[in-house]
Design a protein around this motif. Structure first.
Motif, PDB file in Angstrom:
ATOM      1  N   ILE A  74       0.838  -1.209   0.000  1.00  0.00           N
ATOM      2  CA  ILE A  74       0.000   0.000   0.000  1.00  0.00           C
ATOM      3  C   ILE A  74       0.872   1.258   0.000  1.00  0.00           C
ATOM      4  N   GLY A  75       1.949   1.210   0.788  1.00  0.00           N
ATOM      5  CA  GLY A  75       2.849   2.361   0.853  1.00  0.00           C
ATOM      6  C   GLY A  75       3.452   2.683  -0.498  1.00  0.00           C
ATOM      7  N   PHE A  76       3.918   1.641  -1.212  1.00  0.00           N
ATOM      8  CA  PHE A  76       4.509   1.867  -2.540  1.00  0.00           C
ATOM      9  C   PHE A  76       3.463   2.409  -3.519  1.00  0.00           C
ATOM     10  N   LEU A  77       2.233   1.841  -3.421  1.00  0.00           N
ATOM     11  CA  LEU A  77       1.159   2.302  -4.322  1.00  0.00           C
ATOM     12  C   LEU A  77       0.883   3.791  -4.110  1.00  0.00           C
ATOM     13  N   TYR A  78       0.785   4.183  -2.831  1.00  0.00           N
ATOM     14  CA  TYR A  78       0.453   5.586  -2.559  1.00  0.00           C
ATOM     15  C   TYR A  78       1.640   6.523  -2.778  1.00  0.00           C
ATOM     16  N   GLN A  79       2.853   5.976  -2.723  1.00  0.00           N
ATOM     17  CA  GLN A  79       4.022   6.797  -3.041  1.00  0.00           C
ATOM     18  C   GLN A  79       3.973   7.189  -4.523  1.00  0.00           C
ATOM     19  N   GLY A  80       3.633   6.215  -5.380  1.00  0.00           N
ATOM     20  CA  GLY A  80       3.489   6.515  -6.809  1.00  0.00           C
ATOM     21  C   GLY A  80       2.316   7.437  -7.083  1.00  0.00           C
ATOM     22  N   PHE A  81       1.233   7.220  -6.343  1.00  0.00           N
ATOM     23  CA  PHE A  81       0.035   8.057  -6.471  1.00  0.00           C
ATOM     24  C   PHE A  81       0.374   9.509  -6.126  1.00  0.00           C
ATOM     25  N   GLU A  82       1.153   9.676  -5.061  1.00  0.00           N
ATOM     26  CA  GLU A  82       1.558  11.015  -4.612  1.00  0.00           C
ATOM     27  C   GLU A  82       2.373  11.732  -5.700  1.00  0.00           C
ATOM     28  N   GLN A  83       3.280  10.984  -6.329  1.00  0.00           N
ATOM     29  CA  GLN A  83       4.165  11.595  -7.330  1.00  0.00           C
ATOM     30  C   GLN A  83       3.436  11.936  -8.627  1.00  0.00           C
ATOM     31  N   SER A  84       2.460  11.118  -9.003  1.00  0.00           N
ATOM     32  CA  SER A  84       1.821  11.313 -10.316  1.00  0.00           C
ATOM     33  C   SER A  84       0.635  12.269 -10.261  1.00  0.00           C
ATOM     34  N   SER A  85      -0.054  12.362  -9.127  1.00  0.00           N
ATOM     35  CA  SER A  85      -1.256  13.210  -9.095  1.00  0.00           C
ATOM     36  C   SER A  85      -0.886  14.681  -9.216  1.00  0.00           C
ATOM     37  N   LYS A  86      -1.757  15.456  -9.805  1.00  0.00           N
ATOM     38  CA  LYS A  86      -1.457  16.842 -10.157  1.00  0.00           C
ATOM     39  C   LYS A  86      -2.225  17.853  -9.314  1.00  0.00           C
ATOM     40  N   LEU A  87      -3.452  17.530  -8.970  1.00  0.00           N
ATOM     41  CA  LEU A  87      -4.317  18.509  -8.310  1.00  0.00           C
ATOM     42  C   LEU A  87      -4.274  18.381  -6.788  1.00  0.00           C
ATOM     43  N   LEU A  88      -4.407  19.518  -6.103  1.00  0.00           N
ATOM     44  CA  LEU A  88      -4.599  19.531  -4.661  1.00  0.00           C
ATOM     45  C   LEU A  88      -6.096  19.674  -4.428  1.00  0.00           C
ATOM     46  N   VAL A  89      -6.725  18.617  -3.929  1.00  0.00           N
ATOM     47  CA  VAL A  89      -8.191  18.606  -3.859  1.00  0.00           C
ATOM     48  C   VAL A  89      -8.723  18.560  -2.430  1.00  0.00           C
ATOM     49  N   LEU A  90      -7.829  18.389  -1.434  1.00  0.00           N
ATOM     50  CA  LEU A  90      -8.291  18.237  -0.050  1.00  0.00           C
ATOM     51  C   LEU A  90      -7.879  19.440   0.799  1.00  0.00           C
ATOM     52  N   PRO A  91      -8.797  20.374   1.064  1.00  0.00           N
ATOM     53  CA  PRO A  91      -8.452  21.503   1.939  1.00  0.00           C
ATOM     54  C   PRO A  91      -8.633  21.114   3.402  1.00  0.00           C
ATOM     55  N   SER A  92      -7.816  21.730   4.249  1.00  0.00           N
ATOM     56  CA  SER A  92      -7.982  21.524   5.693  1.00  0.00           C
ATOM     57  C   SER A  92      -7.400  22.744   6.407  1.00  0.00           C
ATOM     58  N   GLU A  93      -7.801  22.937   7.624  1.00  0.00           N
ATOM     59  CA  GLU A  93      -7.335  24.100   8.386  1.00  0.00           C
ATOM     60  C   GLU A  93      -6.111  23.697   9.199  1.00  0.00           C
ATOM     61  N   ASP A  94      -5.004  24.464   9.044  1.00  0.00           N
ATOM     62  CA  ASP A  94      -3.795  24.114   9.788  1.00  0.00           C
ATOM     63  C   ASP A  94      -3.795  24.775  11.175  1.00  0.00           C
ATOM     64  N   ALA A  95      -2.677  24.669  11.881  1.00  0.00           N
ATOM     65  CA  ALA A  95      -2.598  25.187  13.258  1.00  0.00           C
ATOM     66  C   ALA A  95      -2.792  26.696  13.316  1.00  0.00           C
ATOM     67  N   ASN A  96      -2.442  27.394  12.236  1.00  0.00           N
ATOM     68  CA  ASN A  96      -2.594  28.863  12.204  1.00  0.00           C
ATOM     69  C   ASN A  96      -3.944  29.302  11.643  1.00  0.00           C
ATOM     70  N   GLU A  97      -4.847  28.346  11.482  1.00  0.00           N
ATOM     71  CA  GLU A  97      -6.184  28.580  10.941  1.00  0.00           C
ATOM     72  C   GLU A  97      -6.143  29.026   9.481  1.00  0.00           C
ATOM     73  N   ASP A  98      -5.035  28.726   8.809  1.00  0.00           N
ATOM     74  CA  ASP A  98      -4.948  28.950   7.362  1.00  0.00           C
ATOM     75  C   ASP A  98      -5.385  27.677   6.644  1.00  0.00           C
ATOM     76  N   ILE A  99      -5.839  27.842   5.392  1.00  0.00           N
ATOM     77  CA  ILE A  99      -6.276  26.676   4.623  1.00  0.00           C
ATOM     78  C   ILE A  99      -5.078  26.030   3.949  1.00  0.00           C
ATOM     79  N   GLU A 100      -4.896  24.744   4.222  1.00  0.00           N
ATOM     80  CA  GLU A 100      -3.810  23.984   3.617  1.00  0.00           C
ATOM     81  C   GLU A 100      -4.423  22.981   2.635  1.00  0.00           C
ATOM     82  N   TRP A 101      -3.851  22.884   1.438  1.00  0.00           N
ATOM     83  CA  TRP A 101      -4.385  21.981   0.421  1.00  0.00           C
ATOM     84  C   TRP A 101      -3.449  20.784   0.238  1.00  0.00           C
TER      85      TRP A 101
END
Length: 627
Positions: free
Chosen positions: A231-258
């Motif tokens: 699973i780790g190897f699969l998601y490592q390749g997924f991480e490298q090939s994907s282009k879009l940032l689609v998951l927003p979340s609020e970080d510790a400074n209340e800024d939006i991190e994608w």
């Protein structure tokens, strides 16, 4: 009212076309592609809707923002992008890669296909204008060859590359963009995204325990450990090939991190489960793969609710940009300028007053639409209207059209209408071709860092460009009308002279003030007022040339014909300062290099010089006697 009827009919026709074009942006399918296209993502340093991603990506690959659907009709890009991200196996059979270079086709051993462009257009545009489209599956066997050729070509400076090498690099970029998008939401290695999430959430505790025990040298479950590694190897390749940032979340400074979807594995390992946005995406992907439109639409609504939960402004912001995409204000304005120009041409033969009024009404309507487009862009980027070459083309045309409208309102001789239509359409055509390089709303380049002096400098000096071009095109029309028709008499010639004189005064003032403001900006940003940079020299050239025209008039060195010829050469000076200096690829201002435009720039300059030569023919050979 009767006199204004043609203008009302012309404007109504344009607005109906506007509405018709807007209606075509939403596919009439059970799947709500319009709603899905509104989804906010992060790309090129900014938040944008998937609809923009689809249009820009397809434009870079196919050179069009639509593709031919299963029904043989033009289909919006978001339909293609949805299929590419969720069913790439189907998308790989769509002929979307435009490859015109015959040597590239031969290298890749691509099948022979008939051109999709009509024989009439090919005959008009000449050899090499054919359009050939290929599928990813047809190109796929040669990916290694393309990569090797692109790597070799990439080692050379752009000016040293051959036509073939440039075409290979362009294809390699298109393929990289295509494959990155195809794995931006899900890697596609398993059929069901939702089942994968469920399995991961169930398996995570055992997998983490196996890895931790192995690291501590304790006994561990080998099957769980091996599965965790896979699973780790699969998601490592997924991480490298994907282009879009689609998951927003609020970080510790209340800024939006994608983040990319691939971060779901980290979420599950750390928190035991993926967040709601990932689950909504999984629902949408599985529904599309199962051809379940109702569940797909329901999933999109849930996804948007989740995004709003992170930041309420995300969806409205994306909605504004999607509306801007649907309205296509610059395309509509360009079409209106063409119709207005045709009305002006006919007015020179029949019904001059009525048709000129209709043309004026159309030009004013187009100017409003043009202005609306610029305001949309300002709202979306949150900055001044000129941020790159594309936006400068839009703004130069807009400024020239407004000045030409003022001239037409003052003189009512159709020359303002004609120049507004020509410059408005020409600059929007230039902008259209510049847009093929990618996202025209991208974040400012480093050299264009946010600065008050920069914003004012760019706006004012661009208005100087607008006025210089307007004066040049008035001179252009004067020479052609005087030489080839008998429509210009002494009084008309004086009117032309007054128009050019007023516009050149405006151009001199704005280009001078804009250049000074540029120096102030340079002093603040780079620590020096003037550096003899090509772009700075180009701006100075425009000021000097307009000053020369004024001095020639004031000192009596040039009369009407001479002033017109000098104004036409202003087009050469301005086009070089605007585009040519960028093509040098040197200097701190070289922010919009595009060597593909070099041929067009030379052609434009050659036409100006040709008209200047025609204007230099003794007036006794002219059809109009201007004295």
């Amino acid at each position: 009212m009767k006199k204004r009827l043609p203008a009302i009919v012309a404007i109504s026709f344009l607005l109906l076309y506007f509405a018709s074009n807007y209606m075509k942006q939403s596919p009439r399918t059970e799947i709500d592609y319009t709603a899905f296209g509104k989804t906010s993502i992060h790309l090129n340093g900014r938040i944008q809707p998937l609809d923009s991603v689809a249009r820009n990506a397809l434009l870079g690959i196919r050179y069009k923002r639509t593709f031919i659907g299963d029904d043989g009709k033009k289909t919006p890009a978001i339909v293609w992008l949805t299929e590419l991200m969720m069913r790439p196996d189907l998308a790989h059979d769509r002929p979307v890669f435009r490859i015109q270079d015959e040597d590239v086709q031969a290298l890749l051993k691509l099948p022979k296909k008939p051109s999709t462009r009509s024989k009439v257009m090919i005959a008009l545009l000449g050899k090499g204008s054919e359009h050939f489209y290929f599928t990813f599956n047809e190109i796929g066997p040669s990916l290694k060859v393309i990569s090797e050729q692109a790597q070799r070509a990439g080692e050379l400076e752009d000016a040293q590359r051959s036509r073939f090498q440039k075409a290979v690099i362009q294809l390699a970029r298109a393929l990289s963009n295509y494959t990155g998008l195809s794995q931006s939401i899900h890697h596609g290695q398993v059929a069901s995204f939702r089942q994968e999430l469920e399995d991961l959430e169930n398996f995570a505790p055992a997998g983490v325990e196996a890895v931790n025990k192995r690291q501590l040298g304790q006994e561990y479950d080998e099957n769980s450990f091996n599965q965790m590694m896979s699973i780790g190897f699969l998601y490592q390749g997924f991480e490298q090939s994907s282009k879009l940032l689609v998951l927003p979340s609020e970080d510790a400074n209340e800024d939006i991190e994608w983040n990319k979807t691939s971060t779901l594995l980290r979420q599950i390992l750390q928190q035991g489960q993926a967040n709601e946005i990932v689950h909504s995406y999984a629902k949408v992907v599985d529904a599309y793969r199962n051809e379940d439109a109702a569940v797909f639409n329901e999933g999109v609504k849930a996804l948007h609710a989740d995004l709003n939960g992170v930041e309420p402004s995300l969806m409205p912001q994306a909605g504004v940009e999607q509306l801007f995409n649907f309205l296509e204000p610059f395309y509509i304005a360009a079409a209106g300028y063409v119709i207005a120009f045709l009305a002006v041409i006919v007015s020179w033969v029949r019904w001059p007053k009525i048709l000129n009024q209709a043309a004026f009404g159309l030009i004013c309507t187009c100017a409003i639409i043009h202005t609306a487009g610029i305001l949309f862009r300002i709202y979306i980027i949150g900055y001044a209207p000129v941020i790159n070459l594309y936006s400068s083309a839009i703004f130069v045309g807009w400024g020239a059209v407004l000045l030409a409208i003022a001239l037409e309102w003052l003189f009512k001789n159709s020359i303002g209408n004609a120049t507004a239509a020509i410059i408005g359409f020409s600059t929007l055509l230039v902008a259209h071709h510049l847009s093929a390089s990618g996202d025209t709303l991208e974040m400012l380049r480093a050299v264009l860092d946010n600065n008050f002096w920069l914003a004012t400098h760019v706006i004012i000096i661009t208005l100087g460009y607008s006025a210089t071009f307007l004066a040049g095109f008035i001179g252009f029309i004067f020479i052609l009308m005087s030489v080839f028709s008998n429509r210009v008499d002494k009084k008309t010639a004086r009117t032309f002279g007054s128009m050019v004189y007023g516009i050149v005064c405006f151009a001199t003032l704005f280009s001078f003030v804009g250049t000074i403001l540029g120096g102030i900006w340079a002093d603040q940003s780079w620590g020096r007022f003037w550096g003899w940079d090509p772009k700075e020299n180009g701006a100075l050239l425009i000021v000097i040339w307009n000053a020369i025209i004024l001095h020639c008039k004031w000192a009596g060195f040039a009369r009407t014909r001479g002033i017109m010829i000098l104004a036409i050469f202003g087009n050469v000076v301005c086009s070089w300062s605007w585009f040519g200096t960028n093509m040098l690829g040197i200097g701190l201002h070289a922010y919009g290099f595009m060597d593909e435009a070099f041929t067009y720039l030379v052609g434009f300059m050659a036409v100006q010089v040709l008209v200047m030569a025609i204007g230099s023919v003794p007036t006794r050979f002219w059809k109009s006697q201007i004295g």
